[in-house]
Design an enzyme around this catalytic site. Structure first.
Site, PDB file in Angstrom:
ATOM      1  N   LYS A   1      -0.089   0.036   2.018  1.00 35.39           N
ATOM      2  CA  LYS A   1      -1.499   1.020   1.908  1.00 35.39           C
ATOM      3  C   LYS A   1      -2.147   0.703   3.216  1.00 35.39           C
ATOM      4  O   LYS A   1      -1.910  -0.069   4.126  1.00 35.39           O
ATOM      5  CB  LYS A   1      -2.081  -0.046   0.840  1.00 35.39           C
ATOM      6  CG  LYS A   1      -1.322   0.108  -0.557  1.00 35.39           C
ATOM      7  CD  LYS A   1      -0.668   1.144  -1.395  1.00 35.39           C
ATOM      8  CE  LYS A   1      -0.236   1.055  -2.639  1.00 35.39           C
ATOM      9  NZ  LYS A   1       0.529   2.151  -3.043  1.00 35.39           N
TER      10      LYS A   1
ATOM     11  N   SER B   1       3.371   6.976  -2.331  1.00 37.19           N
ATOM     12  CA  SER B   1       1.892   6.411  -2.261  1.00 37.19           C
ATOM     13  C   SER B   1       1.152   6.787  -0.880  1.00 37.19           C
ATOM     14  O   SER B   1       0.129   6.895  -0.818  1.00 37.19           O
ATOM     15  CB  SER B   1       1.869   5.251  -2.769  1.00 37.19           C
ATOM     16  OG  SER B   1       2.218   4.106  -1.846  1.00 37.19           O
TER      17      SER B   1
END
Length: 184
Positions: A79, A41
């Site tokens: 993230k 990700s």
């Protein structure tokens, strides 16, 4: 060496060893800790199985890479912080807009395996029902936008769920890198 000196020497070594272990435990618990990146990700910034050092005492700023407790799983995600408390956020025609200002995102992978650019326009309000990021929350996105499960899917994350900020990639050795702000 006399028996008394022998036991004194043993005690001395035991004391040093115990102090070292206690110091390492305290540092790992409260200052910094190693984490293994899981998944794609954050590609190209991080790859699956990269080992990073996370600072637990950093002040979180926009575009920092944070590790936090996953909303629906018993694991941690990494993230990039896009929205801080009070920010408005939108994505329009593949351009990130924060508080009315457009930002280039040179770190983002927006291309699929078929070489198609696929991005979705959104506003913070459409995704979360909030006009601005509320106090005590963050809006986060993965750098691999097409393969990231992030705030577009699970909403805002509580700042209290942040484990720490990624500061250094230490493995693989040929990819060691110190991350600094705002872009790598």
């Amino acid at each position: 060496m006399t028996e008394k000196k022998f036991w004194k020497e043993c005690f001395s070594w035991l004391f040093v060893l115990a102090t070292g272990i206690a110091f390492a435990f305290i540092i790992k618990q409260y200052v910094f800790s190693p984490i293994i990146v899981n998944g794609a990700s954050m590609f190209p910034t991080y790859e699956d199985k990269d080992v990073i050092i996370v600072s637990k005492i950093s002040e979180i700023e926009r575009f920092d890479h944070v590790v936090f407790k996953a909303p629906y799983e018993d694991e941690y995600y990494i993230k990039r912080v896009i929205g801080l408390p009070g920010d408005t956020i939108e994505m329009k025609d593949d351009v990130l807009i924060i508080n009315g200002k457009e930002y280039e995102e040179p770190y983002v992978n927006r291309t699929s395996e078929l070489n198609l650019r696929v991005t979705e326009d959104f506003t913070l309000e459409e995704l979360t029902g909030e006009k601005t990021v509320p106090e005590g929350s963050l809006f986060v996105l993965g750098d691999n936008r097409l393969k990231s499960f992030d705030s577009r899917h699970f909403g805002l994350i509580p700042i209290d769920d942040v484990y720490g900020e990624s500061k250094i990639r230490i493995f693989p050795l040929q990819n060691i890198k110190v991350f600094y702000h705002p872009y790598e």
